[in-house]
Scaffold this active site. Structure first.
Site, PDB file in Angstrom:
ATOM      1  N   GLN A  95      55.038  -2.418  -0.253  1.00  0.00           N
ATOM      2  CA  GLN A  95      56.322  -2.170  -0.911  1.00  0.00           C
ATOM      3  C   GLN A  95      56.524  -0.662  -1.078  1.00  0.00           C
ATOM      4  OE1 GLN A  95      57.040  -5.144  -4.338  1.00  0.00           O
ATOM      5  NE2 GLN A  95      54.816  -4.942  -4.210  1.00  0.00           N
ATOM      6  N   HIS A 113      59.916  -1.796   2.390  1.00  0.00           N
ATOM      7  CA  HIS A 113      60.981  -1.110   1.644  1.00  0.00           C
ATOM      8  C   HIS A 113      61.314   0.254   2.244  1.00  0.00           C
ATOM      9  CE1 HIS A 113      59.982  -3.659  -2.162  1.00  0.00           C
ATOM     10  NE2 HIS A 113      60.702  -4.326  -1.276  1.00  0.00           N
ATOM     11  N   CYS A 142      75.833  13.955   8.255  1.00  0.00           N
ATOM     12  CA  CYS A 142      75.429  13.633   9.626  1.00  0.00           C
ATOM     13  C   CYS A 142      76.223  14.484  10.614  1.00  0.00           C
ATOM     14  CB  CYS A 142      75.725  12.145   9.848  1.00  0.00           C
ATOM     15  SG  CYS A 142      75.586  11.584  11.531  1.00  0.00           S
ATOM     16  N   CYS A 145      78.661  11.950  12.742  1.00  0.00           N
ATOM     17  CA  CYS A 145      79.875  11.286  12.221  1.00  0.00           C
ATOM     18  C   CYS A 145      80.358  11.913  10.931  1.00  0.00           C
ATOM     19  CB  CYS A 145      79.578   9.798  11.971  1.00  0.00           C
ATOM     20  SG  CYS A 145      78.565   9.519  10.509  1.00  0.00           S
ATOM     21  N   GLY A 184      47.962  -3.813  -6.864  1.00  0.00           N
ATOM     22  CA  GLY A 184      48.758  -2.792  -7.549  1.00  0.00           C
ATOM     23  C   GLY A 184      50.251  -3.065  -7.564  1.00  0.00           C
ATOM     24  N   THR A 185      50.614  -4.304  -7.912  1.00  0.00           N
ATOM     25  CA  THR A 185      52.045  -4.612  -7.974  1.00  0.00           C
ATOM     26  C   THR A 185      52.349  -5.475  -9.195  1.00  0.00           C
ATOM     27  OG1 THR A 185      53.942  -5.563  -6.792  1.00  0.00           O
ATOM     28  CG2 THR A 185      51.774  -6.568  -6.369  1.00  0.00           C
TER      29      THR A 185
HETATM   30  C1  BV8 Z   1      67.013  -8.369  -1.608  1.00  0.00           C
HETATM   31  C2  BV8 Z   1      62.401   1.338  -2.317  1.00  0.00           C
HETATM   32  C3  BV8 Z   1      68.716  -9.745  -0.696  1.00  0.00           C
HETATM   33  C4  BV8 Z   1      63.307   2.284  -3.066  1.00  0.00           C
HETATM   34  C5  BV8 Z   1      62.291  -0.641  -3.756  1.00  0.00           C
HETATM   35  C6  BV8 Z   1      67.308 -11.350 -10.312  1.00  0.00           C
HETATM   36  C7  BV8 Z   1      66.167 -12.138 -10.191  1.00  0.00           C
HETATM   37  C8  BV8 Z   1      65.342 -12.051  -9.074  1.00  0.00           C
HETATM   38  C9  BV8 Z   1      65.663 -11.163  -8.037  1.00  0.00           C
HETATM   39  C10 BV8 Z   1      66.788 -10.383  -8.176  1.00  0.00           C
HETATM   40  C11 BV8 Z   1      67.607 -10.476  -9.299  1.00  0.00           C
HETATM   41  N1  BV8 Z   1      68.609  -9.605  -9.139  1.00  0.00           N
HETATM   42  C12 BV8 Z   1      68.466  -8.972  -7.952  1.00  0.00           C
HETATM   43  C13 BV8 Z   1      67.371  -9.450  -7.342  1.00  0.00           C
HETATM   44  C14 BV8 Z   1      66.841  -9.041  -6.025  1.00  0.00           C
HETATM   45  C15 BV8 Z   1      66.149  -7.696  -6.162  1.00  0.00           C
HETATM   46  C16 BV8 Z   1      65.073  -7.738  -7.204  1.00  0.00           C
HETATM   47  O1  BV8 Z   1      64.018  -8.302  -6.979  1.00  0.00           O
HETATM   48  N2  BV8 Z   1      65.377  -7.127  -8.359  1.00  0.00           N
HETATM   49  C17 BV8 Z   1      64.397  -7.103  -9.430  1.00  0.00           C
HETATM   50  C18 BV8 Z   1      64.510  -5.760 -10.165  1.00  0.00           C
HETATM   51  C19 BV8 Z   1      64.681  -8.268 -10.349  1.00  0.00           C
HETATM   52  N3  BV8 Z   1      65.549  -7.441  -4.867  1.00  0.00           N
HETATM   53  C20 BV8 Z   1      66.256  -6.804  -3.925  1.00  0.00           C
HETATM   54  O2  BV8 Z   1      67.368  -6.372  -4.103  1.00  0.00           O
HETATM   55  C21 BV8 Z   1      65.613  -6.695  -2.563  1.00  0.00           C
HETATM   56  N4  BV8 Z   1      66.527  -7.133  -1.579  1.00  0.00           N
HETATM   57  O3  BV8 Z   1      66.697  -9.207  -2.408  1.00  0.00           O
HETATM   58  O4  BV8 Z   1      67.945  -8.552  -0.634  1.00  0.00           O
HETATM   59  C22 BV8 Z   1      69.730  -9.590   0.349  1.00  0.00           C
HETATM   60  C23 BV8 Z   1      69.608 -10.348   1.520  1.00  0.00           C
HETATM   61  C24 BV8 Z   1      70.605 -10.227   2.493  1.00  0.00           C
HETATM   62  C25 BV8 Z   1      71.683  -9.340   2.304  1.00  0.00           C
HETATM   63  C26 BV8 Z   1      71.770  -8.572   1.124  1.00  0.00           C
HETATM   64  C27 BV8 Z   1      70.783  -8.694   0.146  1.00  0.00           C
HETATM   65  C28 BV8 Z   1      65.263  -5.262  -2.247  1.00  0.00           C
HETATM   66  C29 BV8 Z   1      64.251  -4.762  -3.215  1.00  0.00           C
HETATM   67  C30 BV8 Z   1      63.721  -3.413  -2.731  1.00  0.00           C
HETATM   68  C31 BV8 Z   1      64.042  -2.338  -3.760  1.00  0.00           C
HETATM   69  N5  BV8 Z   1      63.430  -1.078  -3.312  1.00  0.00           N
HETATM   70  N6  BV8 Z   1      61.699   0.486  -3.286  1.00  0.00           N
HETATM   71  C32 BV8 Z   1      62.510   3.272  -3.873  1.00  0.00           C
HETATM   72  O5  BV8 Z   1      61.269   3.254  -3.862  1.00  0.00           O
HETATM   73  O6  BV8 Z   1      63.187   4.107  -4.513  1.00  0.00           O
HETATM   74  S1  BV8 Z   1      61.469  -1.533  -4.940  1.00  0.00           S
HETATM   75  C33 BV8 Z   1      60.437  -0.462  -5.740  1.00  0.00           C
HETATM   76  O7  BV8 Z   1      60.155  -1.015  -7.005  1.00  0.00           O
HETATM   77  C34 BV8 Z   1      59.112  -0.343  -5.077  1.00  0.00           C
HETATM   78  O8  BV8 Z   1      59.200  -0.301  -3.684  1.00  0.00           O
HETATM   79  C35 BV8 Z   1      58.382  -1.556  -5.560  1.00  0.00           C
HETATM   80  O9  BV8 Z   1      58.637  -2.656  -4.755  1.00  0.00           O
HETATM   81  C36 BV8 Z   1      59.042  -1.806  -6.890  1.00  0.00           C
HETATM   82  C37 BV8 Z   1      58.067  -1.413  -7.958  1.00  0.00           C
HETATM   83  O10 BV8 Z   1      57.163  -2.451  -7.969  1.00  0.00           O
HETATM   84  P1  BV8 Z   1      55.600  -2.189  -7.837  1.00  0.00           P
HETATM   85  O11 BV8 Z   1      55.279  -1.653  -6.491  1.00  0.00           O
HETATM   86  O12 BV8 Z   1      54.984  -3.465  -8.248  1.00  0.00           O
HETATM   87  O13 BV8 Z   1      55.274  -1.028  -8.846  1.00  0.00           O
HETATM   88  P2  BV8 Z   1      55.251  -1.133 -10.426  1.00  0.00           P
HETATM   89  O14 BV8 Z   1      55.226   0.262 -10.943  1.00  0.00           O
HETATM   90  O15 BV8 Z   1      56.317  -2.076 -10.867  1.00  0.00           O
HETATM   91  O16 BV8 Z   1      53.852  -1.829 -10.742  1.00  0.00           O
HETATM   92  C38 BV8 Z   1      52.652  -1.134 -10.467  1.00  0.00           C
HETATM   93  C39 BV8 Z   1      51.547  -2.099 -10.795  1.00  0.00           C
HETATM   94  O17 BV8 Z   1      50.316  -1.494 -10.410  1.00  0.00           O
HETATM   95  C40 BV8 Z   1      51.440  -2.415 -12.277  1.00  0.00           C
HETATM   96  O18 BV8 Z   1      51.291  -3.814 -12.435  1.00  0.00           O
HETATM   97  C41 BV8 Z   1      50.170  -1.681 -12.721  1.00  0.00           C
HETATM   98  O19 BV8 Z   1      49.432  -2.426 -13.677  1.00  0.00           O
HETATM   99  C42 BV8 Z   1      49.390  -1.605 -11.443  1.00  0.00           C
HETATM  100  N7  BV8 Z   1      48.539  -0.408 -11.351  1.00  0.00           N
HETATM  101  C43 BV8 Z   1      48.781   0.846 -11.826  1.00  0.00           C
HETATM  102  N8  BV8 Z   1      47.757   1.652 -11.483  1.00  0.00           N
HETATM  103  C44 BV8 Z   1      46.880   0.907 -10.765  1.00  0.00           C
HETATM  104  C45 BV8 Z   1      47.374  -0.411 -10.671  1.00  0.00           C
HETATM  105  N9  BV8 Z   1      46.731  -1.399 -10.017  1.00  0.00           N
HETATM  106  C46 BV8 Z   1      45.551  -1.078  -9.432  1.00  0.00           C
HETATM  107  N10 BV8 Z   1      45.010   0.152  -9.468  1.00  0.00           N
HETATM  108  C47 BV8 Z   1      45.629   1.167 -10.142  1.00  0.00           C
HETATM  109  N11 BV8 Z   1      45.066   2.386 -10.169  1.00  0.00           N
HETATM  110 ZN    ZN Z   2      76.304   9.420  11.110  1.00  0.00          ZN
END
Ligand code: BV8
Ligand code: ZN
Length: 239
Positions: A95, A113, A142, A145, A184-185
């Protein structure tokens, strides 16, 4: 505990921001999902970009700047070793947009992502290009365009990177004796957070390495609470 890997075991790995934490990349949970008081799901969205492209480029520029000099850690390297051991019985889906898995040597990997070090055009479908530049006071345009350029990442509300889900489906389709490992997610973002349930439906054994118990922890058969840089090398060590 060790990952139970046999001759026909296929391992699907999902990583999130936590695997890069020990490399010094802040996670989303660290900031409670906020950046300068803005909700990340709003800044990292098409609406957010349409509304204030300069603010969104400030958000990504600061994250790009923070990645300079950042190195993969032992967690990333342990996954490269497992990939080298398993070959096409291994697939990593990340991710993360920080590029650290690729920097560590992962090749059987999909960035579902996107990648923050690539820029693409919002206005036309010219090829996305490698770009580590920061844009703090103007929105780049761009030259084909004249549309605004944007980071080549998948925003909330946008479909997952093309081909990423196909790669997962293809792998699951041929996986005998599946093992799923999440690292880590927080299990809050979909569709990544549902992978553990898909794996279980396919009869896979599910493992988690995380610093705390995430939202979808109930889907995991084996849970290792601790830092990935310390826990992964032990969990993935060859027998
Ligand atoms: C889609 C790129 C459909 C950008 C990112 C309501 C309910 C359910 C779902 C939804 C809803 N409303 C909307 C949705 C869908 C939505 C979604 O899930 N929203 C959430 C907020 C509810 N999803 C989407 O929109 C996705 N697309 O569904 O498309 C569609 C289909 C066809 C046509 C149109 C649409 C797209 C989602 C992608 C978003 N982009 N990233 C950027 O980075 O700026 S997501 C971004 O946040 C990251 O990439 C990552 O995925 C996410 C953060 O999550 P984590 O990676 O888990 O990180 P986090 O900090 O949360 O957690 C870290 C963990 O690590 C913790 O648990 C911690 O304890 C642990 N940790 C910390 N240190 C350590 C460790 N573990 C081990 N070792 C360590 N040292
Ligand atoms: Zn362009």
């Amino acid at each position: 505990m060790r990952l139970d890997v046999r001759d026909n075991t296929h391992v699907l790995v999902l990583t999130g921001a936590g695997i890069s934490a020990e490399s010094g990349v802040p996670t989303f949970r660290d900031a409670n999902g906020l950046w300068e008081g803005h909700d990340v799901t709003v800044v990292a969205s098409p609406e957010g970009f349409a509304n204030d492209p300069r603010l969104v480029w400030k958000f990504y520029s600061e994250r790009r700047a923070k990645l300079v000099g950042i190195e993969p850690n032992a967690g990333h390297r342990a996954l490269v070793e497992l990939e080298q051991r398993l070959g096409d019985r291994f697939l990593l889906v990340t991710q993360n947009v920080d590029g650290l898995h690729r920097a560590a040597g992962s090749t059987r990997m999909v960035e579902m992502h996107g990648n923050i070090r690539r820029t693409k055009c919002w206005g036309c479908d010219r090829e996305p290009f490698h770009d580590e530049s920061t844009y703090l006071d103007k929105v780049p345009v761009c030259r084909h365009c004249n549309g605004p350029l944007r980071p080549d990442v998948v925003w909330f509300g946008e479909p997952i990177a093309p081909g990423a889900m196909d790669a997962v489906e293809e792998f699951l389709g041929r996986a005998e004796s599946l093992v799923f490992l999440a690292v880590g997610t927080s299990g809050l973002v979909y569709p990544a957070a549902a992978f553990v349930h898909v794996a279980k439906q396919r009869g896979g054994a599910t493992y988690l390495v995380n610093l705390d118990r995430p939202a979808n922890v109930d889907g995991f058969d084996h849970v290792v609470i601790g830092p990935a840089g310390r826990e992964l090398p032990a969990l993935l060590s060859a027998h």
